[in-house]
Design a protein around this motif. Structure first.
Motif, mmCIF file in Angstrom:
data_model
loop_
_atom_site.group_PDB
_atom_site.id
_atom_site.type_symbol
_atom_site.label_atom_id
_atom_site.label_comp_id
_atom_site.label_asym_id
_atom_site.label_seq_id
_atom_site.Cartn_x
_atom_site.Cartn_y
_atom_site.Cartn_z
ATOM 1 N N VAL A 133 1.258 -1.152 -0.161
ATOM 2 C CA VAL A 133 0.136 -0.051 -0.287
ATOM 3 C C VAL A 133 0.867 0.706 0.190
ATOM 4 O O VAL A 133 1.544 1.425 1.059
ATOM 5 C CB VAL A 133 -1.289 0.339 1.329
ATOM 6 C CG1 VAL A 133 -1.591 0.998 1.309
ATOM 7 C CG2 VAL A 133 -1.970 -1.266 1.277
ATOM 8 N N CYS A 134 0.382 2.233 -0.675
ATOM 9 C CA CYS A 134 1.682 3.466 -1.475
ATOM 10 C C CYS A 134 0.805 4.325 -0.890
ATOM 11 O O CYS A 134 -0.392 4.196 -1.215
ATOM 12 C CB CYS A 134 2.455 3.253 -2.677
ATOM 13 S SG CYS A 134 3.101 4.347 -2.991
ATOM 14 N N ARG A 135 1.776 5.434 -1.029
ATOM 15 C CA ARG A 135 1.013 6.646 -0.035
ATOM 16 C C ARG A 135 0.221 7.352 -1.820
ATOM 17 O O ARG A 135 -0.263 7.959 -1.840
ATOM 18 C CB ARG A 135 2.523 7.979 -0.526
ATOM 19 C CG ARG A 135 1.787 9.467 0.129
ATOM 20 C CD ARG A 135 3.069 10.463 1.273
ATOM 21 N NE ARG A 135 2.567 9.928 2.379
ATOM 22 C CZ ARG A 135 1.812 10.204 2.948
ATOM 23 N NH1 ARG A 135 1.001 11.101 2.852
ATOM 24 N NH2 ARG A 135 2.063 9.480 4.517
ATOM 25 N N THR A 136 1.053 7.015 -3.309
ATOM 26 C CA THR A 136 -0.148 7.445 -4.571
ATOM 27 C C THR A 136 -1.208 6.881 -4.233
ATOM 28 O O THR A 136 -2.208 8.114 -4.723
ATOM 29 C CB THR A 136 1.257 6.441 -5.574
ATOM 30 O OG1 THR A 136 2.503 7.244 -5.508
ATOM 31 C CG2 THR A 136 0.548 6.716 -7.011
ATOM 32 N N ASP A 137 -1.469 5.211 -3.628
ATOM 33 C CA ASP A 137 -2.547 5.094 -4.035
ATOM 34 C C ASP A 137 -3.755 5.847 -3.214
ATOM 35 O O ASP A 137 -4.743 6.048 -2.998
ATOM 36 C CB ASP A 137 -2.722 3.456 -3.096
ATOM 37 C CG ASP A 137 -1.879 2.265 -3.820
ATOM 38 O OD1 ASP A 137 -1.685 2.826 -4.662
ATOM 39 O OD2 ASP A 137 -1.572 1.754 -3.117
ATOM 40 N N GLY A 145 -2.868 -0.179 -6.850
ATOM 41 C CA GLY A 145 -1.860 -0.987 -5.730
ATOM 42 C C GLY A 145 -1.240 -1.852 -6.806
ATOM 43 O O GLY A 145 -1.269 -2.529 -8.499
ATOM 44 N N HIS A 146 0.337 -1.000 -6.252
ATOM 45 C CA HIS A 146 1.478 -1.231 -7.644
ATOM 46 C C HIS A 146 2.535 -1.956 -6.678
ATOM 47 O O HIS A 146 3.871 -1.577 -6.954
ATOM 48 C CB HIS A 146 1.315 0.024 -8.395
ATOM 49 C CG HIS A 146 2.144 1.424 -7.431
ATOM 50 N ND1 HIS A 146 0.689 1.986 -7.260
ATOM 51 C CD2 HIS A 146 2.807 1.513 -6.848
ATOM 52 C CE1 HIS A 146 1.277 2.437 -6.468
ATOM 53 N NE2 HIS A 146 2.898 3.086 -5.948
ATOM 54 N N GLU A 147 2.665 -2.766 -6.483
ATOM 55 C CA GLU A 147 3.589 -3.586 -5.008
ATOM 56 C C GLU A 147 2.932 -4.420 -5.572
ATOM 57 O O GLU A 147 2.892 -5.252 -3.970
ATOM 58 C CB GLU A 147 4.359 -2.502 -4.091
ATOM 59 C CG GLU A 147 4.356 -1.040 -3.781
ATOM 60 C CD GLU A 147 4.552 -0.393 -2.204
ATOM 61 O OE1 GLU A 147 5.800 -0.334 -2.035
ATOM 62 O OE2 GLU A 147 3.510 -0.981 -2.092
ATOM 63 N N LEU A 153 8.747 -2.677 -4.318
ATOM 64 C CA LEU A 153 8.357 -2.855 -5.201
ATOM 65 C C LEU A 153 8.536 -0.938 -5.851
ATOM 66 O O LEU A 153 8.367 -0.303 -6.958
ATOM 67 C CB LEU A 153 7.381 -3.619 -6.076
ATOM 68 C CG LEU A 153 7.878 -4.752 -6.124
ATOM 69 C CD1 LEU A 153 6.408 -6.264 -6.128
ATOM 70 C CD2 LEU A 153 8.612 -5.371 -7.458
ATOM 71 N N CYS A 154 8.121 0.076 -4.825
ATOM 72 C CA CYS A 154 7.678 1.228 -5.201
ATOM 73 C C CYS A 154 8.329 2.116 -3.943
ATOM 74 O O CYS A 154 9.833 2.845 -4.370
ATOM 75 C CB CYS A 154 6.152 0.777 -5.206
ATOM 76 S SG CYS A 154 6.099 3.403 -5.389
ATOM 77 N N ALA A 155 8.635 1.427 -2.782
ATOM 78 C CA ALA A 155 9.124 2.403 -1.734
ATOM 79 C C ALA A 155 10.512 2.287 -1.785
ATOM 80 O O ALA A 155 11.468 3.700 -2.131
ATOM 81 C CB ALA A 155 8.698 1.961 -0.221
#
Ligand SMILES: [Zn+2]
Ligand SMILES: [Zn+2]
Length: 338
Positions: A43-47, A65-67, A152-154
């Motif tokens: 879960v990323c801040r971009t979400d 979801g991109h990780e 995968l993103c962070a």
């Protein structure tokens, strides 16, 4: 393994509304795509920016979801890089055109026609996802599924941000000590840098977390560190941090913004920028960034810290990210095959 007709997914139907758990059709892989059983998705801040309507024109309805960490269930026509059963990671960059001036000069992160996982195409807050094989990564074996997801993103965009600070950094400031920061700090320490962590004012747990990871100093974002910084990385979406960081950055130093969205930057006196200080943003990632980060992470070795949530707890994970009530990253973990 039999592929079911339907799957559970958390859907964003409109910005500003909570995600809703729904039963929808399992996607079919087109030529060049993998069908992936999702095991974990970060879960990323971009979400959060997408949910809050701060990024324009998301696909709707959307699976965020991109990780994504998962295993290949089937391959579309022409897939050669992966096989059924392989573990793969799916990042933010879903595809690029390969033809525009940016793609041609090695800046695919700036591609005019890029697609983004969990934004312009569906992502991994679901039991299955499809992804273009060319943009998927093999993952280092030392990480279990949930531990690999934040890389995968962070990890990836954090690493690109870190690299933009340049090679001659001894004193590195990091503003916003969340998922990206906790990974980048470990790499910076491994490469001999001293890390200074800046958090929301009074966020003593985050400051203690940073010290535990090896930061020489941790304090409030508006505080002066004991030493001028050679570079500052900003992972918090707060525009006032740019002049604050410039104020404590040495001559020739850079302030690098790693987030996709920030509140407005207030006016500030030119003397803060004078003496060849730089401000720059980092956009997206290239596959090269991904390969580099996934190679260096096991050498450090980077240990990701995260809290896990079930798929139907995605809204809670997002809310905890919003209020800063997470140590490290948040990861949705899917149940194993039944
Ligand atoms: Zn992200
Ligand atoms: Zn392009």
């Amino acid at each position: 393994m039999e592929i079911p007709a339907t799957m559970r997914a958390m859907l964003l139907e409109a910005p500003g509304t909570p995600l809703r758990l729904q039963e929808i059709a399992v996607p079919r892989p087109a030529a060049g795509q993998l069908l992936i059983r999702v095991h974990a998705c970060g879960v990323c801040r971009t979400d959060l920016h997408i949910v809050d309507g701060e990024l324009p024109q998301p696909k709707l309805p959307l699976i965020l979801g991109h990780e994504i960490v998962g295993s290949v269930v089937t391959c579309g026509a022409g897939v050669a890089r992966f096989r059924r059963g392989d573990r793969v990671g799916v990042p933010w960059l879903a595809s690029t055109c390969g033809r525009c001036r940016y793609c041609r000069r090695g800046q695919e992160n700036l591609c005019d026609q890029a697609c983004f996982t969990g934004y312009t195409v569906d992502g991994g807050y679901a039991e299955y996802a499809v992804a273009d094989q060319r943009y998927c990564f093999s993952l280092p074996p030392g990480y279990d599924d949930a531990a690999a997801a934040p890389l995968l993103c962070a990890g990836l965009i954090g690493y690109r941000t870190y690299r933009m600070a340049g090679a001659q950094v001894e004193h590195l400031g990091i503003y916003g000590f969340g998922a990206a920061a906790h990974i980048v700090a470990q790499i910076a320490l491994y490469q001999g840098q001293q890390v200074y962590a800046f958090t929301r004012p009074g966020d003593l747990p985050a400051q203690a977390f940073a010290r535990r990871l090896g930061a020489v100093w941790a304090g409030d974002a508006c505080a002066a560190p004991p030493q001028l910084l050679d570079a500052a990385l900003i992972f918090a979406p707060v525009g006032t941090l740019i002049p604050a960081a410039l104020q404590v950055t040495a001559k020739g130093g850079s302030v690098v913004c790693g987030g996709i969205h920030m509140s407005d930057i207030p006016a500030f006196p030119y003397r803060l920028l004078w003496e060849e200080r730089l401000i720059r943003s980092v956009a997206n990632l290239t596959r090269q960034d991904g390969e580099e980060l996934l190679a260096i992470a096991p050498q450090v070795p980077v240990r990701t810290e995260f809290q896990t949530f079930t798929l139907d707890q995605a809204n809670e994970a997002l809310n905890r990210l919003r209020v800063g009530a997470l140590e490290g990253a948040a990861v949705l973990v899917m149940p194993g095959p039944s």
